[in-house]
Design an enzyme around this catalytic site. Structure first.
Site, PDB file in Angstrom:
ATOM      1  N   ASP A  96       0.789  -1.242   0.000  1.00  0.00           N
ATOM      2  CA  ASP A  96       0.000   0.000   0.000  1.00  0.00           C
ATOM      3  C   ASP A  96       0.817   1.286   0.000  1.00  0.00           C
ATOM      4  O   ASP A  96       0.326   2.327   0.439  1.00  0.00           O
ATOM      5  CB  ASP A  96      -0.900  -0.008   1.239  1.00  0.00           C
ATOM      6  CG  ASP A  96      -0.104  -0.220   2.518  1.00  0.00           C
ATOM      7  OD1 ASP A  96       1.110   0.023   2.508  1.00  0.00           O
ATOM      8  OD2 ASP A  96      -0.706  -0.639   3.528  1.00  0.00           O
ATOM      9  N   GLU A 118      -0.287  -9.124  -0.949  1.00  0.00           N
ATOM     10  CA  GLU A 118      -0.882  -8.558   0.283  1.00  0.00           C
ATOM     11  C   GLU A 118      -2.105  -7.703  -0.082  1.00  0.00           C
ATOM     12  O   GLU A 118      -2.260  -6.559   0.353  1.00  0.00           O
ATOM     13  CB  GLU A 118       0.125  -7.745   1.103  1.00  0.00           C
ATOM     14  CG  GLU A 118      -0.269  -7.571   2.553  1.00  0.00           C
ATOM     15  CD  GLU A 118       0.720  -6.730   3.352  1.00  0.00           C
ATOM     16  OE1 GLU A 118       0.636  -5.501   3.303  1.00  0.00           O
ATOM     17  OE2 GLU A 118       1.575  -7.316   4.031  1.00  0.00           O
ATOM     18  N   GLU A 132      -2.246   5.158   2.810  1.00  0.00           N
ATOM     19  CA  GLU A 132      -2.181   3.732   2.449  1.00  0.00           C
ATOM     20  C   GLU A 132      -3.544   3.124   2.112  1.00  0.00           C
ATOM     21  O   GLU A 132      -3.648   2.284   1.211  1.00  0.00           O
ATOM     22  CB  GLU A 132      -1.506   2.932   3.575  1.00  0.00           C
ATOM     23  CG  GLU A 132      -0.009   3.186   3.713  1.00  0.00           C
ATOM     24  CD  GLU A 132       0.345   4.429   4.521  1.00  0.00           C
ATOM     25  OE1 GLU A 132      -0.593   5.096   5.030  1.00  0.00           O
ATOM     26  OE2 GLU A 132       1.531   4.746   4.648  1.00  0.00           O
ATOM     27  N   HIS A 205       6.233   5.579  13.100  1.00  0.00           N
ATOM     28  CA  HIS A 205       6.610   6.306  11.881  1.00  0.00           C
ATOM     29  C   HIS A 205       5.456   6.855  11.043  1.00  0.00           C
ATOM     30  O   HIS A 205       5.671   7.618  10.118  1.00  0.00           O
ATOM     31  CB  HIS A 205       7.480   5.419  10.982  1.00  0.00           C
ATOM     32  CG  HIS A 205       6.682   4.356  10.247  1.00  0.00           C
ATOM     33  ND1 HIS A 205       6.022   4.613   9.072  1.00  0.00           N
ATOM     34  CD2 HIS A 205       6.419   3.068  10.541  1.00  0.00           C
ATOM     35  CE1 HIS A 205       5.418   3.515   8.678  1.00  0.00           C
ATOM     36  NE2 HIS A 205       5.627   2.564   9.541  1.00  0.00           N
ATOM     37  N   ARG A 207       2.674   8.630   8.936  1.00  0.00           N
ATOM     38  CA  ARG A 207       2.428  10.030   8.557  1.00  0.00           C
ATOM     39  C   ARG A 207       1.361  10.697   9.421  1.00  0.00           C
ATOM     40  O   ARG A 207       1.522  11.821   9.869  1.00  0.00           O
ATOM     41  CB  ARG A 207       1.926  10.040   7.107  1.00  0.00           C
ATOM     42  CG  ARG A 207       2.829  10.758   6.169  1.00  0.00           C
ATOM     43  CD  ARG A 207       2.292  10.690   4.745  1.00  0.00           C
ATOM     44  NE  ARG A 207       3.316  11.190   3.858  1.00  0.00           N
ATOM     45  CZ  ARG A 207       4.408  10.515   3.521  1.00  0.00           C
ATOM     46  NH1 ARG A 207       4.619   9.292   3.987  1.00  0.00           N
ATOM     47  NH2 ARG A 207       5.295  11.055   2.725  1.00  0.00           N
ATOM     48  N   HIS A 238      13.189   5.483  12.835  1.00  0.00           N
ATOM     49  CA  HIS A 238      13.068   5.681  11.376  1.00  0.00           C
ATOM     50  C   HIS A 238      13.969   6.845  10.951  1.00  0.00           C
ATOM     51  O   HIS A 238      14.216   7.763  11.740  1.00  0.00           O
ATOM     52  CB  HIS A 238      11.596   5.996  11.089  1.00  0.00           C
ATOM     53  CG  HIS A 238      11.193   5.929   9.651  1.00  0.00           C
ATOM     54  ND1 HIS A 238      11.600   6.849   8.717  1.00  0.00           N
ATOM     55  CD2 HIS A 238      10.388   5.062   8.971  1.00  0.00           C
ATOM     56  CE1 HIS A 238      11.069   6.558   7.535  1.00  0.00           C
ATOM     57  NE2 HIS A 238      10.325   5.471   7.670  1.00  0.00           N
TER      58      HIS A 238
HETATM   59  C1  UD1 Z   1       6.695   4.939   3.632  1.00  0.00           C
HETATM   60  C2  UD1 Z   1       5.294   4.517   3.190  1.00  0.00           C
HETATM   61  C3  UD1 Z   1       4.538   3.854   4.330  1.00  0.00           C
HETATM   62  C4  UD1 Z   1       5.360   2.746   4.968  1.00  0.00           C
HETATM   63  C5  UD1 Z   1       6.739   3.258   5.334  1.00  0.00           C
HETATM   64  C6  UD1 Z   1       7.588   2.131   5.839  1.00  0.00           C
HETATM   65  C7  UD1 Z   1       4.160   5.957   1.533  1.00  0.00           C
HETATM   66  C8  UD1 Z   1       3.321   7.147   1.330  1.00  0.00           C
HETATM   67  N1  UD1 Z   1       4.507   5.695   2.801  1.00  0.00           N
HETATM   68  O1  UD1 Z   1       6.507   5.950   4.610  1.00  0.00           O
HETATM   69  O2  UD1 Z   1       3.326   3.310   3.839  1.00  0.00           O
HETATM   70  O3  UD1 Z   1       4.698   2.299   6.123  1.00  0.00           O
HETATM   71  O4  UD1 Z   1       7.367   3.823   4.166  1.00  0.00           O
HETATM   72  O5  UD1 Z   1       8.683   2.590   6.566  1.00  0.00           O
HETATM   73  O6  UD1 Z   1       4.502   5.285   0.611  1.00  0.00           O
HETATM   74  N2  UD1 Z   1      14.392   8.221   4.805  1.00  0.00           N
HETATM   75  C9  UD1 Z   1      15.753   8.150   4.664  1.00  0.00           C
HETATM   76  N3  UD1 Z   1      16.305   6.943   4.288  1.00  0.00           N
HETATM   77  C10 UD1 Z   1      15.570   5.831   4.087  1.00  0.00           C
HETATM   78  C11 UD1 Z   1      14.176   5.920   4.253  1.00  0.00           C
HETATM   79  C12 UD1 Z   1      13.597   7.126   4.596  1.00  0.00           C
HETATM   80  O7  UD1 Z   1      16.479   9.110   4.843  1.00  0.00           O
HETATM   81  O8  UD1 Z   1      16.131   4.792   3.767  1.00  0.00           O
HETATM   82  C13 UD1 Z   1      13.783   9.520   5.183  1.00  0.00           C
HETATM   83  C14 UD1 Z   1      13.795  10.524   4.047  1.00  0.00           C
HETATM   84  O9  UD1 Z   1      14.041  11.781   4.606  1.00  0.00           O
HETATM   85  C15 UD1 Z   1      12.361  10.452   3.533  1.00  0.00           C
HETATM   86  C16 UD1 Z   1      11.595  10.200   4.822  1.00  0.00           C
HETATM   87  O10 UD1 Z   1      12.422   9.304   5.559  1.00  0.00           O
HETATM   88  O11 UD1 Z   1      11.984  11.646   2.911  1.00  0.00           O
HETATM   89  C17 UD1 Z   1      10.218   9.631   4.655  1.00  0.00           C
HETATM   90  O12 UD1 Z   1      10.203   8.529   3.772  1.00  0.00           O
HETATM   91  P1  UD1 Z   1       8.866   8.204   2.919  1.00  0.00           P
HETATM   92  O13 UD1 Z   1       9.071   6.981   2.111  1.00  0.00           O
HETATM   93  O14 UD1 Z   1       8.425   9.438   2.218  1.00  0.00           O
HETATM   94  O15 UD1 Z   1       7.783   7.966   4.055  1.00  0.00           O
HETATM   95  P2  UD1 Z   1       7.668   6.835   5.154  1.00  0.00           P
HETATM   96  O16 UD1 Z   1       7.095   7.476   6.364  1.00  0.00           O
HETATM   97  O17 UD1 Z   1       8.931   6.078   5.263  1.00  0.00           O
HETATM   98  N1  UDP Z   2      11.922  -3.521  10.774  1.00  0.00           N
HETATM   99  C1  UDP Z   2      13.304  -3.637  10.586  1.00  0.00           C
HETATM  100  N2  UDP Z   2      14.136  -2.821  11.297  1.00  0.00           N
HETATM  101  C2  UDP Z   2      13.674  -1.900  12.170  1.00  0.00           C
HETATM  102  C3  UDP Z   2      12.262  -1.749  12.317  1.00  0.00           C
HETATM  103  C4  UDP Z   2      11.419  -2.580  11.600  1.00  0.00           C
HETATM  104  O1  UDP Z   2      13.759  -4.482   9.816  1.00  0.00           O
HETATM  105  O2  UDP Z   2      14.496  -1.197  12.788  1.00  0.00           O
HETATM  106  C5  UDP Z   2      11.014  -4.389   9.974  1.00  0.00           C
HETATM  107  C6  UDP Z   2       9.882  -5.073  10.709  1.00  0.00           C
HETATM  108  O3  UDP Z   2      10.277  -6.354  11.203  1.00  0.00           O
HETATM  109  C7  UDP Z   2       8.811  -5.197   9.644  1.00  0.00           C
HETATM  110  C8  UDP Z   2       9.042  -3.990   8.770  1.00  0.00           C
HETATM  111  O4  UDP Z   2      10.361  -3.536   9.048  1.00  0.00           O
HETATM  112  O5  UDP Z   2       9.024  -6.349   8.844  1.00  0.00           O
HETATM  113  C9  UDP Z   2       8.047  -2.906   9.098  1.00  0.00           C
HETATM  114  O6  UDP Z   2       8.408  -1.741   8.450  1.00  0.00           O
HETATM  115  P1  UDP Z   2       7.793  -0.338   8.807  1.00  0.00           P
HETATM  116  O7  UDP Z   2       7.309  -0.353  10.212  1.00  0.00           O
HETATM  117  O8  UDP Z   2       8.806   0.667   8.415  1.00  0.00           O
HETATM  118  O9  UDP Z   2       6.609  -0.190   7.771  1.00  0.00           O
HETATM  119  P2  UDP Z   2       5.082  -0.691   7.760  1.00  0.00           P
HETATM  120  O10 UDP Z   2       5.058  -2.147   7.992  1.00  0.00           O
HETATM  121  O11 UDP Z   2       4.363   0.094   8.803  1.00  0.00           O
HETATM  122  O12 UDP Z   2       4.614  -0.316   6.409  1.00  0.00           O
END
Ligand code: UD1
Ligand code: UDP
Length: 365
Positions: A96, A118, A132, A205, A207, A238
């Site tokens: 999602d 999924e 999502e 984490h 939004r 995160h």
């Molecule tokens: C995204 C997904 C969310 C999912 C989450 C898992 C969308 C809209 N949201 O949200 O559904 O639950 O990922 O974690 O698709 N960043 C880094 N390095 C990384 C990853 C993230 O620096 O490897 C930072 C960046 O500043 C980035 C911010 O995190 O801009 C947010 O990342 P983003 O993918 O936009 O949103 P998530 O909250 O991670």
């Molecule tokens: N996870 C990980 N390292 C961490 C935190 C979470 O590998 O420090 C794994 C966790 O076991 C799960 C997935 O990341 O499989 C969940 O990711 P996240 O919470 O970022 O996203 P969501 O599932 O909410 O989309």
């Protein structure tokens, strides 16, 4: 020979798609092409390294301050030439995220069939989780094939008048991944810090929780930590700078909380397995915890994973400080409440979801 393109971009998608990549890679009638969008960077790479998956393409779209507009439009534009070049028989997306939605839309524009891994999760509230729930609904409209983790997810799709032939219940590939990571002999240096205290794992984490909801969560956790010296909280934070700012402003310098960099998935799963209790707003962790028999306080108002609530492992506690504080305290101090929530169950399958998806694809594409 059929060509299957798998596209994903964030940590949770990678954790749940890598087992499928590995399973399809072993099939001689199938050519797999992996494309990552790079919506995440470091957190995605950690997973690719653990599963030893080398994408053929990386769109590298992550940028400072990315938002829903930039993520969606960057992927839509950049994936077009790859779809034209590769001409896959099917594109598989997961879950999602914005990567999932934009990739499904791009494939639809080219009339390439989409398989949704999924599929069928719903809260029935389009703003929660945001965005999502919309992404799932939209991909559900586009997908030719729906791989549902549970019967409940299938029922959701049938209620939306999806063709039953397009749906297959497979279990969740999260459990496939979990089977390969948890090891009873696992050790980590942080175990010395935990000692004989009860380990609490924390992740936050979402939004819709940025801002006051997240502040309330941290305040409740501060209070519990101040009052209980027999717990150790580990928070692999995160990489989102907005989250880091709130955590640095709110979480007190307690001896019993450690904020650490995101764990790679093997570490994280083994810490979950060692934990007493989990506090999270994550989706994926709600799937992993029931099979490990670990109680979860879900820091959200809604969940698309009612199976874990029905199994008794998950409790929705929302984002009000007092409610989180009270429920957290209860699980620390009332052994009956704790016991009720800590029975292991497997609502998300037996760890062979990827095999079932492969078998279906072999027969149907
Ligand atoms: C995204 C997904 C969310 C999912 C989450 C898992 C969308 C809209 N949201 O949200 O559904 O639950 O990922 O974690 O698709 N960043 C880094 N390095 C990384 C990853 C993230 O620096 O490897 C930072 C960046 O500043 C980035 C911010 O995190 O801009 C947010 O990342 P983003 O993918 O936009 O949103 P998530 O909250 O991670
Ligand atoms: N996870 C990980 N390292 C961490 C935190 C979470 O590998 O420090 C794994 C966790 O076991 C799960 C997935 O990341 O499989 C969940 O990711 P996240 O919470 O970022 O996203 P969501 O599932 O909410 O989309």
């Amino acid at each position: 020979m059929k060509k299957i393109m798998l596209v994903f971009g964030t940590r949770p998608e990678a954790i749940k798609m890598c087992p499928l990549v590995k399973t399809l890679d072993n099939e001689k009638n199938i050519e797999t092409v992996v494309c990552v969008t790079g919506q995440h960077k470091e957190m995605l790479q950690q997973v690719l390294d653990v599963f030893d998956v080398q994408p053929k393409y990386n769109l590298k779209i992550m940028k400072e301050g990315q938002d829903l507009y930039s993520i969606t439009s960057d992927i839509l534009i950049q994936i077009k030439p790859l779809l034209e070049l590769e001409k896959p028989d099917i594109v598989l997306v997961h879950g999602d995220t914005s990567t999932t939605f934009a990739t499904a839309l791009a494939s639809f524009y080219m009339q390439i069939p989409v398989g949704h891994v999924e599929a069928g999760l719903r809260t029935h509230n389009i703003y929660s989780p945001f965005p999502e729930e919309f992404n799932r609904l939209a991909v559900g409209n586009i997908a030719t094939y729906n791989f549902c983790p549970t019967e409940l997810a299938k029922e959701n799709l049938l209620r939306e008048n999806k063709n039953e032939e397009s749906i297959v219940v497979t279990g969740n590939t999260a459990i496939d991944a979990l089977k390969t990571t948890v090891n009873p002999d696992y050790h980590h240096d942080l175990f010395e810090w935990i000692g004989d205290k009860r380990l609490i794992m924390l992740t936050v984490h979402r939004r819709e929780n940025l801002g006051n909801p997240m502040r309330n969560m941290f305040r409740a956790i501060n209070r519990v930590c101040e009052e209980n010296d027999d717990i150790r909280v580990i928070y692999p934070i995160h990489l989102n700078p907005q989250i880091r700012k709130i955590a640095s402003e709110e979480l007190k310098d307690n001896n019993n909380i450690k904020i650490v960099e995101p764990f790679e998935v093997t570490d994280f799963h083994n810490f979950l397995a060692k934990s007493y209790l989990i506090l999270t707003d994550s989706g994926g962790i709600q799937e992993e915890a029931p099979s490990l028999g670990k109680p979860v306080l879900v820091l959200r108002d809604t969940t698309e994973r009612p199976e874990g609530v029905n199994a008794g492992t998950l409790k929705l506690v929302g984002h009000k400080e007092e409610n989180i504080y009270q429920t957290f305290m209860e699980l620390l101090n009332d052994s009956n409440s704790y016991k009720k929530m800590s029975q292991a169950s497997n609502p998300y399958g037996d760890g062979f979801a990827s095999e079932r998806i492969k078998d279906f694809l072999n027969k149907n594409i």
